[in-house]
Design an enzyme around this catalytic site. Structure first.
Site, PDB file in Angstrom:
ATOM      1  N   LEU A 138       3.146  -6.952   2.812  1.00  0.00           N
ATOM      2  CA  LEU A 138       2.931  -7.156   1.501  1.00  0.00           C
ATOM      3  C   LEU A 138       3.613  -8.518   1.041  1.00  0.00           C
ATOM      4  O   LEU A 138       3.140  -9.397   0.644  1.00  0.00           O
ATOM      5  CB  LEU A 138       3.434  -5.894   0.629  1.00  0.00           C
ATOM      6  CG  LEU A 138       3.030  -6.325  -1.135  1.00  0.00           C
ATOM      7  CD1 LEU A 138       1.306  -6.416  -1.213  1.00  0.00           C
ATOM      8  CD2 LEU A 138       3.582  -5.238  -1.744  1.00  0.00           C
ATOM      9  N   GLU A 375      11.781  -3.369  -2.666  1.00  0.00           N
ATOM     10  CA  GLU A 375      10.777  -2.728  -3.613  1.00  0.00           C
ATOM     11  C   GLU A 375      10.835  -2.839  -5.115  1.00  0.00           C
ATOM     12  O   GLU A 375      10.594  -2.034  -5.946  1.00  0.00           O
ATOM     13  CB  GLU A 375      10.508  -1.094  -3.521  1.00  0.00           C
ATOM     14  CG  GLU A 375      10.825  -0.651  -1.714  1.00  0.00           C
ATOM     15  CD  GLU A 375      10.210  -1.383  -0.820  1.00  0.00           C
ATOM     16  OE1 GLU A 375       9.061  -2.319  -1.063  1.00  0.00           O
ATOM     17  OE2 GLU A 375      10.723  -1.399   0.354  1.00  0.00           O
TER      18      GLU A 375
END
Length: 410
Positions: A138, A375
């Protein structure tokens, strides 16, 4: 002979009352692995930044990795209420082992949520047993927490998708067999598409492992896609589902990061408290000095408060509550920032010994920082939480102490 009972812990097991008998059995298995194998070998694992294959195979063989996956594909479909306890136990001694569990959610969740039935039948049983690995691609050089800033593109070309772009900070980059790549639609940048790219796809290259400060045992790499073609059947979800699939994976990983940070904080306090009992200072144990007791009291109290918040976030995920994402952000923010503070204070209490490479707190100190970054950084989560609070305030019940009208008229 009856089994030997483990001595009581510094941090109580009050959160285990919500677990079912089979869940308690899995947790006890993890505790035994931590006591007998993972804890004693943690320093060795943390000495070099190569993938912790031994711990990975151990956790896969013992069914811990399988807790992330549905029963119909060979997993045990564990509740988050159990998984946070597993991650906490592993994080108490070894960040790499805890990351194997949290990383399984991040790397494989999109397959469970968006893969075709054929893909799930083929891959998920092997993911459960550790025969194959998947990485989640990502983050990019200019986009991380801001998923909408992605620049990697996917364009349709007949029966294939063609991927072009770069990814960065990818965990399991050198060990994964396939990569879940989230990118923008080349024809419509508002559309996000997720595809599964095999590591041997032509035009796909993986960098060597990149050195980092800590969290050894889970190396990272960069990826480059030069017109990499993959069949349309390798798409995850529908076109446009890429953003939601990424958010679902990140949600579970954020709760996992919070649990890992709490485990490390618990381990740091256990080590510092033991040192306080062993070390004499001015004629009495360090733990008998009020200043040291106050530091210990603050750490234990704050950790128990954060454990309660993480437990609430896990319960909300298991129930499917609409506000789980905000509670996941709060849990990650609170637990990871607290862990950094606790590890620093624990190292301070242990003095020069805490600074030695041979002492576990040096490793804990280096590992703690990444939980505040990965994250979604603490600052990103503060923005998410604050923005949500401002939005909800406009709709919320007005405090009864206030008189009618605008507060600027007071």
């Amino acid at each position: 002979m009856p089994p030997v009972q483990a001595p009581p812990r510094l941090f109580g097991d009050h959160f285990l009352r919500q677990l079912l008998p089979d869940e308690l059995g899995m947790l006890e298995k993890v505790r035994m692995l931590v006591r007998d194998v993972i804890g004693p070998k943690a320093a060795e694992v943390g000495r070099s930044d190569t993938f912790a294959w031994g711990n990975f195979h151990l956790l896969a063989r013992e069914g811990v990795v399988a807790t992330a996956f549905p029963r119909q594909y060979g997993g045990t479909d564990a509740r988050q209420a159990l998984r946070i306890r597993i991650i906490e136990e592993l994080g108490r001694v070894c960040s790499a082992s805890a990351s194997i569990v949290t990383g399984t959610d991040l790397s494989s969740r999109a397959i469970v949520s968006g893969g075709s039935e054929e893909m799930k039948q083929r891959l998920v049983p092997q993911l459960c047993t550790g025969e194959v690995q998947v990485a989640f691609a990502l983050t990019e050089p200019e986009a991380g927490s801001d998923v909408r800033g992605l620049r990697t593109t996917v364009r349709r070309d007949g029966d294939s998708y063609v991927v072009s772009g770069r990814k960065k900070f990818i965990t399991r980059g050198t060990t994964a067999d396939s990569f879940i790549v989230v990118a923008r639609g080349a024809d419509d940048p508002a559309v996000f598409i997720a595809v599964l790219v095999p590591r041997d796809a032509p035009g796909f290259s993986i960098s060597s492992e990149v050195g980092k400060l800590g969290w050894f045992g889970v190396p990272i790499s960069s990826l480059e896609f030069n017109d990499v073609a993959v069949p349309v059947s390798q798409r995850l979800g529908a076109e446009g589902d890429g953003f939601n699939l990424a958010q679902d994976a990140l949600l579970r990983a954020r709760i996992g990061h919070a649990a890992m940070a709490l485990g490390r904080a618990i381990g740091a306090v256990e080590i510092a408290a033991t040192y306080m009992s062993d070390r004499s200072l001015f004629g009495k144990a360090l733990g008998e000095h009020q200043g040291a007791q106050w530091m210990l009291a603050e750490m234990i109290t704050q950790i128990e408060g954060a454990r309660a918040l993480v437990a609430v976030a896990a319960e909300k995920y298991d129930r499917g509550d609409a506000d789980v994402a905000i509670f996941a952000s709060m849990a990650k923010l609170q637990a990871t920032d607290l862990c950094m503070k606790v590890v620093v204070d624990a190292l301070q209490l242990t003095g020069g010994r805490g600074y030695l490479q041979d002492f576990p707190l040096e490793r804990f100190f280096r590992d703690a920082k990444l939980n505040q970054i990965g994250e979604g950084s603490s600052e990103v989560h503060k923005t998410v939480i604050g923005r949500d609070a401002v939005r909800r305030t406009r709709l919320a019940e007005r405090n009864p102490c206030l008189r009618p009208g605008s507060l600027v008229d007071y």
